[in-house]
Design an enzyme around this catalytic site. Structure first.
Site, PDB file in Angstrom:
ATOM      1  N   SER A 188       0.836  -1.209   0.000  1.00  0.00           N
ATOM      2  CA  SER A 188       0.000   0.000   0.000  1.00  0.00           C
ATOM      3  C   SER A 188       0.863   1.248   0.000  1.00  0.00           C
ATOM      4  O   SER A 188       2.010   1.235   0.465  1.00  0.00           O
ATOM      5  CB  SER A 188      -0.894   0.009   1.247  1.00  0.00           C
ATOM      6  OG  SER A 188      -1.522   1.260   1.431  1.00  0.00           O
ATOM      7  N   TYR A 195      -2.369  -1.267  10.360  1.00  0.00           N
ATOM      8  CA  TYR A 195      -2.500  -1.602   8.941  1.00  0.00           C
ATOM      9  C   TYR A 195      -1.248  -1.204   8.158  1.00  0.00           C
ATOM     10  O   TYR A 195      -0.679  -2.007   7.406  1.00  0.00           O
ATOM     11  CB  TYR A 195      -3.728  -0.903   8.368  1.00  0.00           C
ATOM     12  CG  TYR A 195      -3.905  -1.044   6.875  1.00  0.00           C
ATOM     13  CD1 TYR A 195      -4.508  -2.169   6.329  1.00  0.00           C
ATOM     14  CD2 TYR A 195      -3.504  -0.026   6.000  1.00  0.00           C
ATOM     15  CE1 TYR A 195      -4.696  -2.295   4.959  1.00  0.00           C
ATOM     16  CE2 TYR A 195      -3.689  -0.142   4.633  1.00  0.00           C
ATOM     17  CZ  TYR A 195      -4.289  -1.274   4.114  1.00  0.00           C
ATOM     18  OH  TYR A 195      -4.468  -1.391   2.748  1.00  0.00           O
TER      19      TYR A 195
END
Length: 291
Positions: A182, A195
């Site tokens: 990400s 995350y």
């Protein structure tokens, strides 16, 4: 149950902290665009691909694009049977054979059974796409429970280890592994501490696994999407006030669509990227990152 007892468990069930997760794409008012945008050219003809999180979002777009390019596709998902059924129908409409598998990838036994089912069905595995993930927003690090921390790592990075371990005996020369990291790995995220930490781990895992397998002719790469319109954010991964302006901070001023990300996975899965391993592609709306 205390936090200490939680982290001693080998497997943590869904935390329930985000009651609307996992999200259903069928429930979104504005549907993500996942349909392939160009004709196929048989770049994955005869290949067998396993795509995790393939029921919706980036996973669905990737699975359907792989199907259009000639692959047989195994779609792993948690429990969103309605979304998975739509993905299956779309893949079959492209002429592909499809295998659906529901279950929690944070359980190593499930990962073993998933790979066994693929081998039993088709006798080979050529492409592994590790895309499944979850996120839980918390602005204060003290709000992240030990249970949530372990659950996020369990889903986002432990599952990748479990799947590669199960798949490794079946991956031959020419096989490809593509992981989903990400933009938060590169930029950080004040509200997604656990995350973004898993995404950093995934990037390190990608580079290290590439070094480990490249001599066997198995390539390992990753894709680091920016803000993409999928069920993950509006169904619990971000508060409503942020969802309303989701993606506006990118240079392009908008969130991306799943079918704008899937071609990056295809490129890394096929022979077009035969001289690439240990690399990361960045479909993120123009955000400049290092790496």
């Amino acid at each position: 149950m205390s936090d200490t007892e939680t982290v001693e468990k080998a497997f943590v069930e869904e935390t329930g902290e985000e009651p609307k997760m996992p999200g259903h794409e069928t429930a979104l008012d504005r549907k993500p665009k996942w349909e392939p945008r160009y004709p196929g050219s048989e770049r994955l003809k005869g290949k067998v691909a396993l795509v995790t999180g393939g029921d919706s979002g980036i996973g669905r777009a990737t699975a359907v694009l792989f199907a259009r390019e000639g692959a047989k596709v195994a779609i792993a998902y948690l429990e969103e049977h309605d979304d998975a059924g739509i993905t299956r129908e779309a893949c079959e409409a492209e002429g592909a054979e499809v295998l659906l598998s529901a279950g929690d990838l944070g359980d190593p036994k499930h990962c073993e059974g998933l790979v066994e089912a693929v081998i039993e069905r088709w006798g080979r595995l050529d492409v592994l796409v590790n895309n499944a993930g979850e996120q839980h927003p918390d602005d204060d690090i003290t709000d992240i429970t030990a249970e949530q921390l372990q659950r996020t790592f369990q889903t986002n990075i432990f599952a990748m280890f479990y799947l590669v371990q199960a798949a490794r005996p079946h991956l031959k020369e020419g096989a490809a592994i593509v992981n989903c990291t990400s933009v938060t790995m590169y930029q950080g995220s004040s509200g997604l501490l656990d995350y973004s930490a898993t995404k950093g781990a995934i990037t390190a895992f990608t580079r290290s696994l590439s070094e480990n397998l490249v001599g066997e002719g198995i390539r390992v790469n990753a894709v680091a999407p920016g803000p993409i319109w999928t069920p993950l954010n509006p169904c619990g991964g971000a508060p409503p006030e942020k969802v309303a302006h989701f993606g506006e901070g990118t240079p392009m001023g908008r969130p991306g669509e799943p079918n704008e990300v899937a071609p990056a996975f295809l490129f890394l899965a096929c022979e077009d990227s035969s001289y690439m391993s240990g690399q990361v592609l960045h479909p993120n709306g123009g955000t400049i990152v290092n790496g």
